[in-house]
Scaffold this active site. Structure first.
Site, PDB file in Angstrom:
ATOM      1  N   TYR A 181      51.917 -29.964  -1.942  1.00 62.38           N
ATOM      2  CA  TYR A 181      51.426 -30.040  -0.884  1.00 62.38           C
ATOM      3  C   TYR A 181      49.970 -29.665  -0.581  1.00 62.38           C
ATOM      4  CZ  TYR A 181      55.843 -29.829   2.248  1.00 62.38           C
ATOM      5  OH  TYR A 181      56.747 -30.837   3.480  1.00 62.38           O
ATOM      6  N   ASP A 238      52.692 -33.290 -12.981  1.00 66.15           N
ATOM      7  CA  ASP A 238      54.113 -32.491 -12.324  1.00 66.15           C
ATOM      8  C   ASP A 238      55.215 -32.579 -12.853  1.00 66.15           C
ATOM      9  OD1 ASP A 238      53.454 -31.543  -8.868  1.00 66.15           O
ATOM     10  OD2 ASP A 238      56.154 -31.654  -9.829  1.00 66.15           O
ATOM     11  N   VAL A 254      44.443 -23.130   2.253  1.00 66.10           N
ATOM     12  CA  VAL A 254      45.244 -24.407   3.257  1.00 66.10           C
ATOM     13  C   VAL A 254      46.348 -24.148   3.825  1.00 66.10           C
ATOM     14  CG1 VAL A 254      44.791 -25.876   1.943  1.00 66.10           C
ATOM     15  CG2 VAL A 254      46.782 -25.649   1.434  1.00 66.10           C
ATOM     16  N   LYS A 290      44.217 -12.438  -0.948  1.00 67.94           N
ATOM     17  CA  LYS A 290      44.660 -13.653  -0.854  1.00 67.94           C
ATOM     18  C   LYS A 290      46.581 -13.396   0.050  1.00 67.94           C
ATOM     19  CE  LYS A 290      46.852 -17.723   0.419  1.00 67.94           C
ATOM     20  NZ  LYS A 290      46.471 -17.918   1.259  1.00 67.94           N
ATOM     21  N   GLY A 307      57.894 -19.442   9.555  1.00 66.83           N
ATOM     22  CA  GLY A 307      58.517 -19.934   8.517  1.00 66.83           C
ATOM     23  C   GLY A 307      57.496 -21.062   7.418  1.00 66.83           C
ATOM     24  N   CYS A 351      54.554 -19.640   2.813  1.00 62.61           N
ATOM     25  CA  CYS A 351      53.805 -19.106   1.804  1.00 62.61           C
ATOM     26  C   CYS A 351      53.982 -17.106   3.514  1.00 62.61           C
ATOM     27  CB  CYS A 351      52.411 -19.071   2.485  1.00 62.61           C
ATOM     28  SG  CYS A 351      52.485 -20.248   1.496  1.00 62.61           S
ATOM     29  N   ARG A 376      58.820 -21.635  21.796  1.00 62.07           N
ATOM     30  CA  ARG A 376      57.039 -22.340  21.353  1.00 62.07           C
ATOM     31  C   ARG A 376      56.519 -22.399  22.221  1.00 62.07           C
ATOM     32  NH1 ARG A 376      57.326 -20.415  15.969  1.00 62.07           N
ATOM     33  NH2 ARG A 376      59.784 -21.319  14.928  1.00 62.07           N
TER      34      ARG A 376
HETATM   35  N1  LIG Z   1      51.294 -24.910   1.207  1.00 66.83           N
HETATM   36  C1  LIG Z   1      51.349 -24.010   1.786  1.00 66.83           C
HETATM   37  O1  LIG Z   1      50.937 -24.761   3.125  1.00 66.83           O
HETATM   38  C2  LIG Z   1      50.193 -23.549   0.586  1.00 66.83           C
HETATM   39  C3  LIG Z   1      48.970 -22.467   1.614  1.00 66.83           C
HETATM   40  C4  LIG Z   1      48.221 -21.744   0.199  1.00 66.83           C
HETATM   41  C5  LIG Z   1      48.965 -21.085  -0.996  1.00 66.83           C
HETATM   42  N2  LIG Z   1      50.003 -22.223  -1.587  1.00 66.83           N
HETATM   43  C6  LIG Z   1      50.010 -21.257  -2.250  1.00 66.83           C
HETATM   44  O2  LIG Z   1      50.162 -22.412  -3.473  1.00 66.83           O
HETATM   45  C7  LIG Z   1      51.241 -22.905  -4.061  1.00 66.83           C
HETATM   46  C8  LIG Z   1      51.556 -24.172  -4.045  1.00 66.83           C
HETATM   47  O3  LIG Z   1      52.896 -24.457  -2.722  1.00 66.83           O
HETATM   48  P1  LIG Z   1      52.638 -25.595  -2.256  1.00 66.83           P
HETATM   49  O4  LIG Z   1      53.163 -25.861  -0.905  1.00 66.83           O
HETATM   50  O5  LIG Z   1      52.027 -26.955  -3.086  1.00 66.83           O
HETATM   51  O6  LIG Z   1      54.777 -25.944  -3.109  1.00 66.83           O
HETATM   52  P2  LIG Z   1      54.619 -27.446  -3.488  1.00 66.83           P
HETATM   53  O7  LIG Z   1      56.585 -27.124  -3.857  1.00 66.83           O
HETATM   54  O8  LIG Z   1      54.489 -28.407  -2.685  1.00 66.83           O
HETATM   55  O9  LIG Z   1      53.893 -28.393  -5.046  1.00 66.83           O
HETATM   56  C9  LIG Z   1      54.693 -26.974  -6.375  1.00 66.83           C
HETATM   57  C10 LIG Z   1      54.452 -28.384  -6.691  1.00 66.83           C
HETATM   58  O10 LIG Z   1      54.462 -27.833  -8.106  1.00 66.83           O
HETATM   59  C11 LIG Z   1      55.273 -28.962  -9.484  1.00 66.83           C
HETATM   60  N3  LIG Z   1      55.949 -28.436 -10.103  1.00 66.83           N
HETATM   61  C12 LIG Z   1      56.854 -27.089 -10.402  1.00 66.83           C
HETATM   62  N4  LIG Z   1      56.741 -26.277 -11.710  1.00 66.83           N
HETATM   63  C13 LIG Z   1      56.412 -27.072 -12.768  1.00 66.83           C
HETATM   64  C14 LIG Z   1      55.317 -27.023 -13.867  1.00 66.83           C
HETATM   65  N5  LIG Z   1      55.834 -26.191 -15.026  1.00 66.83           N
HETATM   66  N6  LIG Z   1      54.291 -27.972 -13.970  1.00 66.83           N
HETATM   67  C15 LIG Z   1      54.111 -29.118 -13.741  1.00 66.83           C
HETATM   68  N7  LIG Z   1      54.333 -28.938 -11.956  1.00 66.83           N
HETATM   69  C16 LIG Z   1      54.851 -28.294 -12.010  1.00 66.83           C
HETATM   70  C17 LIG Z   1      56.221 -29.103  -7.964  1.00 66.83           C
HETATM   71  O11 LIG Z   1      57.590 -29.866  -8.877  1.00 66.83           O
HETATM   72  C18 LIG Z   1      55.359 -29.460  -6.869  1.00 66.83           C
HETATM   73  O12 LIG Z   1      55.256 -30.161  -6.941  1.00 66.83           O
HETATM   74  C19 LIG Z   1      51.970 -21.382  -4.076  1.00 66.83           C
HETATM   75  O13 LIG Z   1      51.690 -20.327  -4.894  1.00 66.83           O
HETATM   76  C20 LIG Z   1      52.381 -21.172  -2.710  1.00 66.83           C
HETATM   77  O14 LIG Z   1      52.132 -19.939  -2.591  1.00 66.83           O
HETATM   78  C21 LIG Z   1      50.544 -22.776  -0.605  1.00 66.83           C
END
Ligand SMILES: NC(=O)c1ccc[n+]([C@@H]2O[C@H](COP(=O)([O-])OP(=O)(O)OC[C@H]3O[C@@H](n4cnc5c(N)ncnc54)[C@H](O)[C@@H]3O)[C@@H](O)[C@H]2O)c1
Length: 437
Positions: free
Chosen positions: A20, A40, A167, A218, A269, A272, A416
């Protein structure tokens, strides 16, 4: 890396973890003209992205076109091959950082990502951690993981910083290009590089600080939300107890300057918010016993239970046993118009329904497993529990739902505030909303 290399778009970028967060980040840099590799471990995801398919299935403005158009330009490739990191100048890390059952950080993805980066990165490259991490992780986990693997010296052989993301699903591109950021950098050069790149490409402002402060900020941002939501939920429970409408209370309370009461609801949910407050307190748990933050978590975790309580209350009102009800749960994703089901409160709700022997089905237009026909689902139902305010449900409206649900006195439990209580009752529903019964 000279700043001119960044502003001339000669900097070669990698984003490790194209979920994401990482996918839109990588694509925006590529769209701006940089050469970007998205690494990935998920082969299927990588293959789908390379055909131009957006793997995020919720309503995500601009993402379908961004994936399709940028993949065509060949400025971006998605791959599972870590050797592609070898010529990269800047390597961003956006892998998942969940928590264990005992709420301690689960860093297996972060450690694995750092190991492959450290093995392949060239001298002089910079690593930027975009994942959300607990305070002290940069110093205790990230640095050792890199340096143990390749023996590099910080600030001499490589640069390091963290630049946490702000995000959220549904607003990925908007937030990336409108929300200012902060970078926690180990030296001036590392901070200046991130500032130059992100300000140029994303058109935002970047504050420079140290890594620990960035980690606390953060996780603190999301903890603020969790605590505020818990306050709103408690106000909803109080309003119910007093026989008031929490939404009217909220509207008027927020007219007082400096107040910002959040939305109460059926539960919190997503990847994060449910875990970032645990990350914030993790490293300090031996020196301070935090009270407010874990309490907020437990208030928010209670809300799916409360949804069941509202259902039981409505059942009593029409003299029906709750276990005799057939319930349709609307919304499995944790948020409106999203396909993201991580830590969704609906999982807790259906567990409670099952424990209480209530028969239920789930409907969700964004989640493959639950893309069922709403009309068919509602035909034999007695009650609706609304967990996600998807536009589809708003569009169907009270009239539409009432036509589909054939029972004489249907129940509507609204988690909601999607529907108006008076209008719902006019349509013949027994309506129970969080904070408005
Ligand atoms: N989702 C949100 O809205 C959001 C907002 C702010 C911060 N974050 C933070 O950003 C980070 C990522 O969140 P996300 O929602 O994108 O997670 P996500 O699960 O959607 O994406 C993580 C990706 O990393 C890949 N991955 C895992 N291990 C790996 C490795 N060893 N090498 C390469 N790729 C690998 C996974 O296959 C996956 O596609 C988290 O720390 C989260 O807390 C997320």
């Amino acid at each position: 890396m000279p700043t001119k290399k960044i502003t001339d778009k000669k900097t070669k970028i990698a984003v490790v973890g194209i979920g994401y967060v990482g996918l839109p980040v990588a694509l925006l840099f590529a769209k701006a003209g940089y050469d970007v590799v998205g690494l990935d471990v998920d082969e299927d995801r990588v293959a789908r992205i390379m055909t131009g398919e957006n793997p995020i299935k919720g309503r995500e403005p601009g993402m379908d076109e961004l994936v399709k158009n940028v993949v065509k330009t060949k400025k971006f490739i998605a791959t599972t091959d870590a050797t592609k990191l070898a010529d990269r100048d800047m390597i961003m890390v956006a892998v998942q950082t969940p928590v264990e059952e005992d709420h301690s950080p689960r860093y297996e993805a972060l450690r694995a990502a750092l190991k492959s980066i450290a093995r392949h990165m060239k001298r002089g490259a910079q690593i930027v951690i975009e994942s959300t991490i607990a305070p002290t992780t940069m110093e205790k986990v990230v640095r050792p993981a890199v340096e143990h693997e390749n023996g590099y010296d910080l600030n001499k052989d490589y640069l390091l910083a963290n630049c946490p993301e702000r995000v959220m699903p549904g607003r990925l591109i908007y937030n990336l290009t409108h929300y200012d950021r902060l970078v926690g950098a180990y030296n001036k050069k590392a901070g200046d590089n991130v500032k130059a790149l992100y300000e140029k490409v994303l058109g935002i402002k970047v504050d420079i600080t140290d890594p620990l402060t960035a980690e606390i900020v953060k996780t603190g941002e999301n903890t603020y939300r969790d605590v505020q939501i818990a306050f709103a939920n408690e106000m909803a429970l109080l309003s119910e107890a007093y026989g008031a409408n929490v939404w009217k209370v909220r509207e008027l309370l927020n007219k007082c300057p400096g107040r910002n009461m959040h939305y109460p609801g059926a539960g919190v949910g997503g990847h994060c918010i449910p875990k970032d407050s645990w990350l914030l307190i993790h490293g300090a748990k031996d020196s301070i016993s935090t009270k407010l933050i874990p309490l907020a978590r437990s208030i928010n975790n209670f809300m799916p239970h409360h949804m069941y309580d509202l259902l039981a209350m409505a059942a009593r009102q029409i003299d029906v046993k709750v276990e005799d009800l057939k319930v349709v749960v609307l919304g499995f994703a944790y948020d409106a118009n999203s396909d993201d089901t991580r830590n969704t409160p609906t999982t807790d709700l259906i567990e409670i329904l099952a424990q209480n022997k209530v028969k239920y089905t789930i409907q969700d237009p964004y989640v493959d497993e639950y893309k069922t026909d709403l009309k068919k689902d509602l035909k034999d139902a007695d009650a609706i529990i609304l967990m996600a305010a998807h536009d589809e449900y708003a569009k169907t409206g009270l009239k539409g739902l009432r036509e589909m649900i054939k029972t004489k006195t249907p129940i509507l439990v609204d988690g909601r505030n999607l529907f108006d209580k008076q209008k719902a009752e006019k349509e013949g529903f027994i309506y129970k909303g969080v904070g408005n019964i």
